[in-house]
Design a protein around this motif. Structure first.
Motif, PDB file in Angstrom:
ATOM      1  N   MET A   1     -47.031  -1.715 -38.327  1.00 53.40           N
ATOM      2  CA  MET A   1     -45.985  -0.811 -38.851  1.00 53.40           C
ATOM      3  C   MET A   1     -46.610   0.506 -39.302  1.00 53.40           C
ATOM      4  O   MET A   1     -47.625   0.518 -39.985  1.00 53.40           O
ATOM      5  CB  MET A   1     -45.294  -1.464 -40.052  1.00 53.40           C
ATOM      6  CG  MET A   1     -44.314  -2.558 -39.636  1.00 53.40           C
ATOM      7  SD  MET A   1     -43.689  -3.434 -41.066  1.00 53.40           S
ATOM      8  CE  MET A   1     -42.769  -2.121 -41.852  1.00 53.40           C
ATOM      9  N   ASN A   3     -45.612   2.743 -41.421  1.00 55.57           N
ATOM     10  CA  ASN A   3     -45.548   3.119 -42.838  1.00 55.57           C
ATOM     11  C   ASN A   3     -46.115   2.034 -43.748  1.00 55.57           C
ATOM     12  O   ASN A   3     -45.758   1.929 -44.896  1.00 55.57           O
ATOM     13  CB  ASN A   3     -44.113   3.449 -43.238  1.00 55.57           C
ATOM     14  CG  ASN A   3     -43.194   2.273 -43.030  1.00 55.57           C
ATOM     15  OD1 ASN A   3     -43.597   1.285 -42.434  1.00 55.57           O
ATOM     16  ND2 ASN A   3     -41.985   2.392 -43.524  1.00 55.57           N
ATOM     17  N   THR A   4     -46.976   1.200 -43.201  1.00 54.69           N
ATOM     18  CA  THR A   4     -47.564   0.132 -43.998  1.00 54.69           C
ATOM     19  C   THR A   4     -49.061   0.355 -44.127  1.00 54.69           C
ATOM     20  O   THR A   4     -49.760   0.469 -43.133  1.00 54.69           O
ATOM     21  CB  THR A   4     -47.297  -1.233 -43.338  1.00 54.69           C
ATOM     22  OG1 THR A   4     -45.897  -1.388 -43.234  1.00 54.69           O
ATOM     23  CG2 THR A   4     -47.863  -2.347 -44.175  1.00 54.69           C
ATOM     24  N   LEU A   5     -49.530   0.418 -45.364  1.00 52.35           N
ATOM     25  CA  LEU A   5     -50.956   0.584 -45.606  1.00 52.35           C
ATOM     26  C   LEU A   5     -51.507  -0.758 -46.051  1.00 52.35           C
ATOM     27  O   LEU A   5     -51.034  -1.341 -47.017  1.00 52.35           O
ATOM     28  CB  LEU A   5     -51.176   1.635 -46.695  1.00 52.35           C
ATOM     29  CG  LEU A   5     -52.631   1.851 -47.109  1.00 52.35           C
ATOM     30  CD1 LEU A   5     -53.417   2.408 -45.952  1.00 52.35           C
ATOM     31  CD2 LEU A   5     -52.689   2.776 -48.291  1.00 52.35           C
ATOM     32  N   GLN A  78     -48.210  13.289 -55.512  1.00 52.34           N
ATOM     33  CA  GLN A  78     -46.934  13.245 -54.765  1.00 52.34           C
ATOM     34  C   GLN A  78     -47.186  13.344 -53.263  1.00 52.34           C
ATOM     35  O   GLN A  78     -46.542  12.665 -52.467  1.00 52.34           O
ATOM     36  CB  GLN A  78     -46.028  14.414 -55.207  1.00 52.34           C
ATOM     37  CG  GLN A  78     -45.553  14.337 -56.636  1.00 52.34           C
ATOM     38  CD  GLN A  78     -44.399  13.352 -56.814  1.00 52.34           C
ATOM     39  OE1 GLN A  78     -44.121  12.544 -55.947  1.00 52.34           O
ATOM     40  NE2 GLN A  78     -43.761  13.408 -57.961  1.00 52.34           N
ATOM     41  N   VAL A  80     -49.827  12.417 -51.548  1.00 53.02           N
ATOM     42  CA  VAL A  80     -50.347  11.129 -51.055  1.00 53.02           C
ATOM     43  C   VAL A  80     -49.208  10.121 -50.937  1.00 53.02           C
ATOM     44  O   VAL A  80     -49.090   9.398 -49.949  1.00 53.02           O
ATOM     45  CB  VAL A  80     -51.449  10.595 -52.008  1.00 53.02           C
ATOM     46  CG1 VAL A  80     -51.802   9.142 -51.671  1.00 53.02           C
ATOM     47  CG2 VAL A  80     -52.684  11.473 -51.935  1.00 53.02           C
ATOM     48  N   HIS A  81     -48.375  10.118 -51.957  1.00 58.59           N
ATOM     49  CA  HIS A  81     -47.240   9.190 -52.002  1.00 58.59           C
ATOM     50  C   HIS A  81     -46.329   9.390 -50.782  1.00 58.59           C
ATOM     51  O   HIS A  81     -45.934   8.425 -50.114  1.00 58.59           O
ATOM     52  CB  HIS A  81     -46.492   9.442 -53.310  1.00 58.59           C
ATOM     53  CG  HIS A  81     -45.186   8.763 -53.417  1.00 58.59           C
ATOM     54  ND1 HIS A  81     -45.069   7.392 -53.447  1.00 58.59           N
ATOM     55  CD2 HIS A  81     -43.921   9.259 -53.488  1.00 58.59           C
ATOM     56  CE1 HIS A  81     -43.790   7.080 -53.543  1.00 58.59           C
ATOM     57  NE2 HIS A  81     -43.082   8.184 -53.563  1.00 58.59           N
ATOM     58  N   PHE A  82     -46.032  10.652 -50.469  1.00 59.48           N
ATOM     59  CA  PHE A  82     -45.144  10.921 -49.331  1.00 59.48           C
ATOM     60  C   PHE A  82     -45.851  10.677 -47.997  1.00 59.48           C
ATOM     61  O   PHE A  82     -45.202  10.303 -47.014  1.00 59.48           O
ATOM     62  CB  PHE A  82     -44.593  12.353 -49.404  1.00 59.48           C
ATOM     63  CG  PHE A  82     -43.484  12.483 -50.407  1.00 59.48           C
ATOM     64  CD1 PHE A  82     -42.284  11.819 -50.217  1.00 59.48           C
ATOM     65  CD2 PHE A  82     -43.645  13.244 -51.551  1.00 59.48           C
ATOM     66  CE1 PHE A  82     -41.264  11.904 -51.156  1.00 59.48           C
ATOM     67  CE2 PHE A  82     -42.630  13.337 -52.496  1.00 59.48           C
ATOM     68  CZ  PHE A  82     -41.432  12.670 -52.295  1.00 59.48           C
ATOM     69  N   LYS A  84     -47.970   8.274 -47.484  1.00 64.98           N
ATOM     70  CA  LYS A  84     -47.901   6.824 -47.294  1.00 64.98           C
ATOM     71  C   LYS A  84     -46.531   6.404 -46.766  1.00 64.98           C
ATOM     72  O   LYS A  84     -46.408   5.411 -46.062  1.00 64.98           O
ATOM     73  CB  LYS A  84     -48.202   6.104 -48.622  1.00 64.98           C
ATOM     74  CG  LYS A  84     -49.684   6.117 -48.984  1.00 64.98           C
ATOM     75  CD  LYS A  84     -49.897   5.497 -50.346  1.00 64.98           C
ATOM     76  CE  LYS A  84     -51.372   5.455 -50.704  1.00 64.98           C
ATOM     77  NZ  LYS A  84     -51.586   4.982 -52.095  1.00 64.98           N
ATOM     78  N   LYS A  85     -45.512   7.186 -47.141  1.00 65.58           N
ATOM     79  CA  LYS A  85     -44.161   6.910 -46.634  1.00 65.58           C
ATOM     80  C   LYS A  85     -43.932   7.541 -45.261  1.00 65.58           C
ATOM     81  O   LYS A  85     -42.840   7.442 -44.712  1.00 65.58           O
ATOM     82  CB  LYS A  85     -43.117   7.488 -47.606  1.00 65.58           C
ATOM     83  CG  LYS A  85     -42.951   6.686 -48.873  1.00 65.58           C
ATOM     84  CD  LYS A  85     -42.101   7.439 -49.886  1.00 65.58           C
ATOM     85  CE  LYS A  85     -40.713   7.705 -49.358  1.00 65.58           C
ATOM     86  NZ  LYS A  85     -39.955   8.646 -50.237  1.00 65.58           N
TER      87      LYS A  85
END
Lengths: 194, 98
Positions: A1, A3-5, A78, A80-82, A84-85
């Motif tokens: 996937m 969007n999966t780390l 923020q 990094v957060h986006f 990852k998404k």
């Protein structure tokens, strides 16, 4: 996937940002820490000179620069957060804001340095300013390196975002946050303590 | 990937609730850090006996805020957390005691 780390951060070998980056961070923190301890020892020998010299620094510049770096760190988190998404546009926006924060820090630091040089408060003026220039300039070098790392990430994020590895991006972000951490030690000790 | 090969893999949570929670966590951290910076500046201008201790204590909190929340060290193994807190405690205590 996409969007999966898949990283188990609880494993001691995989801290967020990577183990190598954290080793670098500890080495940097210890280096700055030793210098700050030596500065405190020098201040003990000449407390009045350190106090009078400290009063020649512009605390407002230091506080504003703290706000710039903390805000920049928030933008980086923020971004990094986006990433990852896999929301590349928002990640890029926050990355640009992060670099803007870094540039504002450097701009204000330049003004501060200009004032000090104009006033003759150069590196050889006394021990306090020796430490001031060495420590803050060394930190500025880190900020410059951080901006270069972020600019390279921004380039990839703009041109080929799908090829950008999250782990690499987080490593760059961790380096940037390290600049925050170092400044959070330098500001209170150099600008406020003595 | 090495993480998968050594069976270390867990799926990164990406549901809406977790996402909102994370964004909120960053925002709260940033607000707290800015407030602590302002409080530091206020204390720095006060003539108090323990002002140095307060300034270093506030620096400790800000440092932990950035490391644990922005750098997400809170998710890391306890080894890294103890190492960072230990280093910071020793450094700030040394600076204060000297």
């Amino acid at each position: 996937m996409a969007n999966t780390l898949k990283i188990d951060y609880k494993n001691v070998f995989y801290p967020p940002g990577g183990i190598l980056m954290w080793i670098v961070i500890y080495l940097e923190l210890v280096t700055f820490g030793i210098a700050l301890v030596f500065m405190a020892l020098s201040a003990r020998a000449e407390p009045e000179m350190f106090h009078e010299s400290r009063l020649l620094l512009n605390t407002a510049y230091g506080a504003i620069n703290t706000v710039f770096l903390l805000s920049s760190g928030w933008c980086m988190a923020q971004s990094v957060h986006f990433l990852k998404k896999r929301n590349f546009s928002k990640s890029r926006l926050f990355l640009n804001l992060t670099m803007l924060g870094g540039c504002l820090f450097l701009a204000l630091k330049s003004v501060e340095y200009y004032d000090k040089v104009e006033a003759g408060l150069t590196i050889g003026y006394n021990d306090f300013f020796g430490y001031y220039w060495m420590l803050t300039l060394f930190h500025v070098v880190h900020v410059l390196v951080g901006i270069v790392i972020l600019a390279l990430s921004a380039r990839t994020l703009r041109k080929k975002p799908e090829t950008l590895k999250v782990e690499d991006y987080v490593s760059g972000a961790t380096f940037w946050h390290m600049c925050d951490l170092i400044w959070l030690l330098l500001f209170p000790i150099i600008y406020l303590l003595f | 990937m090495a993480y998968v090969r050594f069976d270390l893999a867990i799926a990164f949570p990406n549901n809406l609730f977790t996402v909102l929670k994370m964004e909120k966590s960053f925002n709260i951290t940033w607000i707290v850090l800015i407030v602590l910076t302002i409080v530091t500046a206020i204390f720095a201008n006060m003539e108090m006996k323990y002002v140095a201790l307060i300034i270093l204590g506030l620096a400790f909190l800000k440092f932990i805020g950035v490391a644990f929340f922005f750098m997400e060290l809170k998710k890391a193994n306890v080894f890294w957390k103890v190492l960072l807190i230990g280093f910071l405690g020793v450094l700030l205590t040394a600076v204060w005691a000297i």
